[in-house]
Design an enzyme around this catalytic site. Sequence first.
Site, PDB file in Angstrom:
ATOM      1  N   GLU A  62     103.140  18.398  61.628  1.00  0.00           N
ATOM      2  CA  GLU A  62     102.178  18.161  60.548  1.00  0.00           C
ATOM      3  C   GLU A  62     101.264  19.367  60.373  1.00  0.00           C
ATOM      4  OE1 GLU A  62      99.838  14.575  61.088  1.00  0.00           O
ATOM      5  OE2 GLU A  62     101.659  13.482  61.669  1.00  0.00           O
ATOM      6  N   SER A  69     114.393  34.396  70.711  1.00  0.00           N
ATOM      7  CA  SER A  69     115.108  33.731  69.622  1.00  0.00           C
ATOM      8  C   SER A  69     116.627  33.866  69.580  1.00  0.00           C
ATOM      9  CB  SER A  69     114.567  34.187  68.264  1.00  0.00           C
ATOM     10  OG  SER A  69     113.184  34.242  68.257  1.00  0.00           O
ATOM     11  N   HIS A 113     116.209  21.296  61.579  1.00  0.00           N
ATOM     12  CA  HIS A 113     116.360  22.396  62.540  1.00  0.00           C
ATOM     13  C   HIS A 113     114.983  22.962  62.892  1.00  0.00           C
ATOM     14  CE1 HIS A 113     117.437  26.145  64.426  1.00  0.00           C
ATOM     15  NE2 HIS A 113     116.774  26.790  63.504  1.00  0.00           N
ATOM     16  N   SER A 114     114.165  23.154  61.871  1.00  0.00           N
ATOM     17  CA  SER A 114     112.809  23.670  62.074  1.00  0.00           C
ATOM     18  C   SER A 114     112.023  23.385  60.812  1.00  0.00           C
ATOM     19  CB  SER A 114     112.845  25.182  62.309  1.00  0.00           C
ATOM     20  OG  SER A 114     113.149  25.857  61.090  1.00  0.00           O
TER      21      SER A 114
END
Lengths: 397, 489
Positions: free
Chosen positions: B166, B252, B381-382
Amino acid sequence: MAAAAASSTLHGVGAVASPKPRSAAPAAARRSARVAAVAAKGGAGPARGRLVARNAVAAKADEAAAAAGSKSGGHEVLMFEALREALIEEMNLDPTVCVMGEDVGHYGGSYKVTKGLAEMFGDLRVLDTPIAENSFTGMGVGAAMKGLRPVVEGMNMGFLLLAYNQISNNCGMLHYTSGGQFKIPIVIRGPGGVGRQLGAEHSQRLESYFQSIPGLQMVACSTPYNAKGLMKAAIRSENPVVLFEHVLLYNLKEKIPDEEYICCLEEAEMVRPGEHVTILTYSRMRYHVMQAAKTLVNKGYDPEVIDIRSLKPFDLHTIGNSIKKTHRVLIVEECMRTGGIGASLRSAIIDNFWDYLDAPIMCLSSQDVPTPYAATLEDATVVQPAQIVAAVEQICQ
Amino acid sequence: MAALWLARASSQLARRAARRLPPLPSRHGGEPSPWFLGSSVAAPPPVLGSPPLPPLERIARRGFCSVRRFAGESSAAAAAADEEEPENGFAGGGQAIDFPGGKVSFVAEMNFLPESHGERISCYRVLDDDGRTISGSRFQEVSKEVALKMYIEMVTLQIMDNIFYEAQRQGRISFYLTSNGEEAINIASAAALSIDDIVLPQYREPGVLLWRGFTLQEFANQCFGNSMDYGKGRQMPIHYGSNRLNYFTVSSPIATQLPHAVGAAYSLKMDKKDACAITYFGDGGTSEGDFHAALNFAAVMDAPVVFFCRNNGWAISTPTTEQFRSDGVVIRGQAYGIRGIRVDGNDALAVYSAVHAAREMAIAEGRPILVEALTYRVGHHSTSDDSTKYRPVDEIEHWRTARDPISRYRKWVQGNDWWSDAEESELRRRVRKELLQAIQVAERMPKPPIAELFTDVYDQIPSNLREQERLLRETIMKHPADYPTDVPV
């Protein structure tokens, strides 16, 4: 690391002229150097005299001045033996130093740098890996993050392109991105450069590709003396260091001190002091430059030859002092023209020493072509002494 | 010698069984080729952390399941069996040939190994969908204290994910990715480890860090990249790292941590530590070259690594049907000579037991273990992804509700009278409050100073970076209006 850094910036390997006495660096052990001919592989094509330099420069044995500060006579080693001595000494001193790579263990390494190490230290500390450069480099990164000091060998530098991801994204970065929590004291080394008809894939100059990677340090050795010293310094460094060796220099012979020494990673090496022009070079091209220097001296020039050794970062102190004296710069490199070390060095010199230049900086590099197999073509892609002579003549007009 | 006889007997049984089985319909619906003799028998049930079988029984078992349709023995089983057997006698009825790698028996018929076993490797599970232990299931017991901590941390992780997500949507942080649906994997696997085990995450495993004691404030600091972030504001959100808690900083690129894990395990081996390395990756990560090489290395080097695959069905928009053709990931372990298990990733007790056993084997036997946890990526996913674009909303809803690992485990915990609804609402209220506060604190904290832009690139700042820093400061001094006021110079 306050090691007894016999900072050897002022070796006078006076191949052609008697070295001028230098007041600084008294501890620098002057060593006699008899640089043997580079192993000439089945020489293809007739050596057309001046055009093709098939052998490295042979310096006269009695040329060097009396060794100042050297306690014993020293011992003769070939370059690969010097590298090996360094490894053995460091592995004896520090149990966290380990070696990994293809065929480094019982085979002793493709260039015999790790010969005998597996017998001495066991095959866990001298680890033979399957063929996966990205992965054994990654393994080295993981081991380093956990407290070991791995020395990762690429059988040929060109193969380390497969490890580029690990080297760039992890090796160079993780100390920074982890906020300093994890360090990566890894040494990545291997033979590179243009050899004798090894073909394009075995003739890569990776220093061009790696020079942008933040977090990495790069050094290139060129003599048995600095090979041993740089290897030791690289292992002791807390940063990831890439040590560039050259395929054609492994059989160079030189007398090195018996006592322990290391070379400073960030320092350049004064090969031949001079007044007329600063020639900046490294690795194998050093020998082409010294060959050209002979000719130049006969023609009345007095070149100052500096082996920059530290490719990242550049030793701008030594380089700057030289430029302030000679006001003319020639860079001789084996990298390709585009994006090579020469390109960056030129840029750094312009940024820092523009006011001291009397002539545009010249840079001699290899052609922007994949290295051909045919010997005559191969010779034409790299810089030859004749070109160096011509360039100096042009600069000094 | 009895074991030898057993090997021979069971391999003969295998051959007879194989001949009786009907052929499997070929992929394209046509007649199976004459060389392809038929379907398989089910694979034997997975080993539940029991002590390793003596070599010959292992071969016999493998012979039974893999040989099924050849006239002779499978070469792997034969080669292994041959090490133990006398030179001249061989159960295969043929003679053995010597090649690098060992002896293999040879057969006169040409048979290709089929591309699949026919039946998928079965999945270990302890709790049914209603949170009751399946009768006859074997699992690692957990104390009430540990069981409750596991539940509490799973809920905490869920709430943390929701609130940070959020926060990103509100523009307060730039990026976030959730572990929705994978809370059991995160927490239960962490609970089965010791603090000395080295964790090399991909990026969807913050729960492991949470379990080890990383506070909500520390998570928030990293997401906001403030001066208290251990990463000094240098990484994207969710790229946590803590050397104190043995959790390697997230990097990453996919699967690069797998070879790191082998290296870390190598280091543990050198030090002879009573610990293993564990590395997490998704189904997509198994396509990377690093997966292959790391598993191969670990096997060759007998490295104590647990390779934990979160097979959640999706790699951003790529479903597993487009990621690989194998029976998931567990099947590949065998190709590398690595023991593996497939486990229900939404079953906290199963994950706990499997990792507990895997870890023990890895350390005691000095070998890698592959754990494939089947699960579902409930979230996108993100924050840069909207998964409703490539998968049906009702599928997501189904997994979010009916297959939720937290409610399933909650049923078990409450079934033991260890938890109540009142405690549930209190927990959720408390965690939510803590998180919102942590976010407020993190948001107000200053960012790292300019000096930290140049530190830690190397151990000491080199002159060229000092020079760049000097120039940057000069520029900021000259043009202060162009630079943010909340970044200390």
